[in-house]
Design a protein around this motif. Sequence first.
Motif, PDB file in Angstrom:
ATOM      1  N   ASP A  81       1.385   3.211 -15.120  1.00  0.00           N
ATOM      2  CA  ASP A  81       2.518   4.020 -15.560  1.00  0.00           C
ATOM      3  C   ASP A  81       2.667   5.293 -14.729  1.00  0.00           C
ATOM      4  O   ASP A  81       3.745   5.899 -14.719  1.00  0.00           O
ATOM      5  N   ASP A  82       1.578   5.698 -14.097  1.00  0.00           N
ATOM      6  CA  ASP A  82       1.644   6.901 -13.273  1.00  0.00           C
ATOM      7  C   ASP A  82       2.268   6.648 -11.907  1.00  0.00           C
ATOM      8  O   ASP A  82       2.576   7.599 -11.181  1.00  0.00           O
ATOM      9  N   VAL A  83       2.461   5.398 -11.553  1.00  0.00           N
ATOM     10  CA  VAL A  83       3.031   5.056 -10.252  1.00  0.00           C
ATOM     11  C   VAL A  83       4.548   4.938 -10.407  1.00  0.00           C
ATOM     12  O   VAL A  83       5.030   4.196 -11.272  1.00  0.00           O
ATOM     13  N   PRO A  84       5.320   5.682  -9.630  1.00  0.00           N
ATOM     14  CA  PRO A  84       6.780   5.581  -9.743  1.00  0.00           C
ATOM     15  C   PRO A  84       7.257   4.147  -9.497  1.00  0.00           C
ATOM     16  O   PRO A  84       6.693   3.408  -8.681  1.00  0.00           O
ATOM     17  N   LYS A  85       8.281   3.747 -10.207  1.00  0.00           N
ATOM     18  CA  LYS A  85       8.833   2.402 -10.082  1.00  0.00           C
ATOM     19  C   LYS A  85       9.333   2.136  -8.672  1.00  0.00           C
ATOM     20  O   LYS A  85       9.166   1.019  -8.137  1.00  0.00           O
ATOM     21  N   SER A  86       9.921   3.132  -8.079  1.00  0.00           N
ATOM     22  CA  SER A  86      10.441   2.943  -6.727  1.00  0.00           C
ATOM     23  C   SER A  86       9.311   2.654  -5.745  1.00  0.00           C
ATOM     24  O   SER A  86       9.461   1.841  -4.821  1.00  0.00           O
ATOM     25  N   LEU A  87       8.163   3.319  -5.951  1.00  0.00           N
ATOM     26  CA  LEU A  87       7.022   3.067  -5.066  1.00  0.00           C
ATOM     27  C   LEU A  87       6.470   1.663  -5.293  1.00  0.00           C
ATOM     28  O   LEU A  87       6.094   0.962  -4.334  1.00  0.00           O
ATOM     29  N   GLN A  88       6.421   1.189  -6.544  1.00  0.00           N
ATOM     30  CA  GLN A  88       5.948  -0.165  -6.827  1.00  0.00           C
ATOM     31  C   GLN A  88       6.835  -1.210  -6.142  1.00  0.00           C
ATOM     32  O   GLN A  88       6.346  -2.179  -5.560  1.00  0.00           O
ATOM     33  N   LYS A  89       8.143  -1.009  -6.224  1.00  0.00           N
ATOM     34  CA  LYS A  89       9.047  -1.964  -5.592  1.00  0.00           C
ATOM     35  C   LYS A  89       8.859  -1.985  -4.085  1.00  0.00           C
ATOM     36  O   LYS A  89       8.875  -3.048  -3.451  1.00  0.00           O
ATOM     37  N   ASN A 106       8.691  -5.350  13.610  1.00  0.00           N
ATOM     38  CA  ASN A 106       7.954  -5.340  12.345  1.00  0.00           C
ATOM     39  C   ASN A 106       7.056  -6.563  12.293  1.00  0.00           C
ATOM     40  O   ASN A 106       7.504  -7.669  12.022  1.00  0.00           O
ATOM     41  N   LYS A 107       5.777  -6.344  12.516  1.00  0.00           N
ATOM     42  CA  LYS A 107       4.831  -7.465  12.627  1.00  0.00           C
ATOM     43  C   LYS A 107       4.068  -7.725  11.346  1.00  0.00           C
ATOM     44  O   LYS A 107       3.228  -8.632  11.302  1.00  0.00           O
ATOM     45  N   HIS A 108       4.319  -6.953  10.292  1.00  0.00           N
ATOM     46  CA  HIS A 108       3.595  -7.118   9.030  1.00  0.00           C
ATOM     47  C   HIS A 108       4.592  -7.182   7.891  1.00  0.00           C
ATOM     48  O   HIS A 108       5.546  -6.394   7.847  1.00  0.00           O
ATOM     49  N   PRO A 109       4.379  -8.068   6.932  1.00  0.00           N
ATOM     50  CA  PRO A 109       5.324  -8.195   5.819  1.00  0.00           C
ATOM     51  C   PRO A 109       5.172  -7.079   4.779  1.00  0.00           C
ATOM     52  O   PRO A 109       6.092  -6.820   4.017  1.00  0.00           O
ATOM     53  N   TYR A 110       3.986  -6.439   4.741  1.00  0.00           N
ATOM     54  CA  TYR A 110       3.752  -5.373   3.763  1.00  0.00           C
ATOM     55  C   TYR A 110       3.265  -4.120   4.493  1.00  0.00           C
ATOM     56  O   TYR A 110       2.582  -4.211   5.516  1.00  0.00           O
ATOM     57  N   HIS A 111       3.630  -2.955   3.897  1.00  0.00           N
ATOM     58  CA  HIS A 111       3.267  -1.681   4.517  1.00  0.00           C
ATOM     59  C   HIS A 111       2.710  -0.724   3.467  1.00  0.00           C
ATOM     60  O   HIS A 111       2.851  -0.946   2.258  1.00  0.00           O
ATOM     61  N   LEU A 112       2.125   0.344   3.983  1.00  0.00           N
ATOM     62  CA  LEU A 112       1.588   1.406   3.129  1.00  0.00           C
ATOM     63  C   LEU A 112       2.715   2.419   2.840  1.00  0.00           C
ATOM     64  O   LEU A 112       3.370   2.903   3.757  1.00  0.00           O
ATOM     65  N   TYR A 113       2.904   2.744   1.554  1.00  0.00           N
ATOM     66  CA  TYR A 113       3.926   3.706   1.142  1.00  0.00           C
ATOM     67  C   TYR A 113       3.274   4.810   0.296  1.00  0.00           C
ATOM     68  O   TYR A 113       2.240   4.572  -0.353  1.00  0.00           O
TER      69      TYR A 113
END
Length: 549
Positions: A130-138, A150-157
């Motif tokens: 719940d402490d993680v903003p929804k926008s960051l989760q998405k 873009n060589k990776h499907p996921y990134h660090l935010y």
Amino acid sequence: MTQAQDKLRGWAAARRTILAGLRFTSLRLRLVVVFALVALTAAVSASGIAYWLNREAVLTRTREAVLRDFQQEMQNRASALAVHPTQDDLEAAARQMANSPQGFSVLLIAEDETGQTVVGNSDLDDFSLDDVPKSLQKAVNREQELTSGNKHPYHLYWQQIRDGDHPYLVGGAKVIGGGPTGYMLKSLKPEAEDLNSLSWSLGIATGLALIGSALLAQAAATTVLRPVHRLGTAARRLGEGKLDTRLRVSGTDELADLSRTFNRAAEALEKRVADMSARDEASRRFVADMSHELRTPLTAITAVTEVLEEELDAETGSVDPMIEPAVRLVVSETRRLNDLVENLMEVTRFDAGTARLVLDHVDIADQITACIDARAWLDAVDLDAERGITARLDPRRLDVILANLIGNALKHGGSPVRVSVREEGDDVLIEVQDHGPGIPEEVLPHVFDRFYKASASRPRSEGSGLGLSIALENAHIHGGELTAANSPDSGAVFTLRLPQDASVLMEEEDRRERGSRGDRKKKNGKSGEDDGCRGSNGKGSNGSKGEAR
């Protein structure tokens, strides 16, 4: 009650002193304010820029270190877990990741073999999903298309959030190729405290800079304005008539040039005033000498004209009728010349400052009645004056004033002339009003000027043009005033205001004269000599008839 009034008066005096000081140093205050504003603007700008740069540097350095450590832990710990880990595995990995030197909390999320979501938390009480903003989760769980850039499907935010007064840094990443999703929570409270300390330090520095600038401005103002203050003092002394005032000049700057210019101007003014005083004194001496010299032949001529006048009035008719008009002209012109000489001598006494009062207690109504009766004006003058209004003044000079005012009113305004007397405070007001056409507006400002006549076509009118001027001087020597105006009804109104006791003015003049003689003694190193003379008790002129309207 008296003490309270004394305190109030003391406060009022202190307030007036402070306001006078503020007015006196207004340029100083403006200079200090300008210095302070410039210093404040510079200090606030520098402090703001320094704070912003330090804040960005501190937060950026902390954020990069935390995210780099979190990313390394995700690669080392989270990627080593099974594709479908258990909750114990996730919690163990989260605690190991939280042991990083950066001191952040870790939250790992994955699916077990049954497809259920399992969560591993290094600190369950402080950090949850719940402490993680929804926008960051998405953003963390969104798979991106692979491209050449873009060589990776996921990134660090990451995202910076605030819980109450405490700032936090939240970051998230997903293990590529299958694995848990990790989130970390880092408190930025130590950095915020460091930044608050920095802001306080910058604020104190700004305040010290402001105080220093005010002190510097005060010193600069004192240095710059001291010559200006001396110049102002010298200008005031010059305005008070102390024409020998000079400034000490030092330096070659603009203020020194201004002081030199002031000294040259003062020297020129002193020379000019000395020349004018010498010429004025010579003119007064000439008029006085001429008047005195004329009195001797005038005495003889007057005696002769009196004999001729008696012959004209005699019943024997010894004067030849052919020369009778000439004899009468000689008699009238001799009287006019005699009045003119007397008026000129009186004017010279006023100009020389030797005119003095001979005071006596006078009933105003009786004095006006005597003036009117002596000149046979009783039938032409209406007197509105109560007996008992007394004043201590010079009766001879009052008679001169009344004779001029009433004589002018009868000649130019016509009878009846109304003379009214009333008391107003400590003064006595005498109004002389006629019923003539009044005084033209362009003439009104000049009625008391010497030798002024309203019409240039009457240069040889019976009056000398000095009567009203002498009346005004006689009013001033009593400490009073004489004014002229037009009545709303018709005619001119002359108002004479005299103090009921002119002895106070004489005492002040005597003190000033004694002080002036004392100054001359100190300056010349010898005793002064009183060259003043008392006014004569003899009957003065009956007034200058025919004054200009």
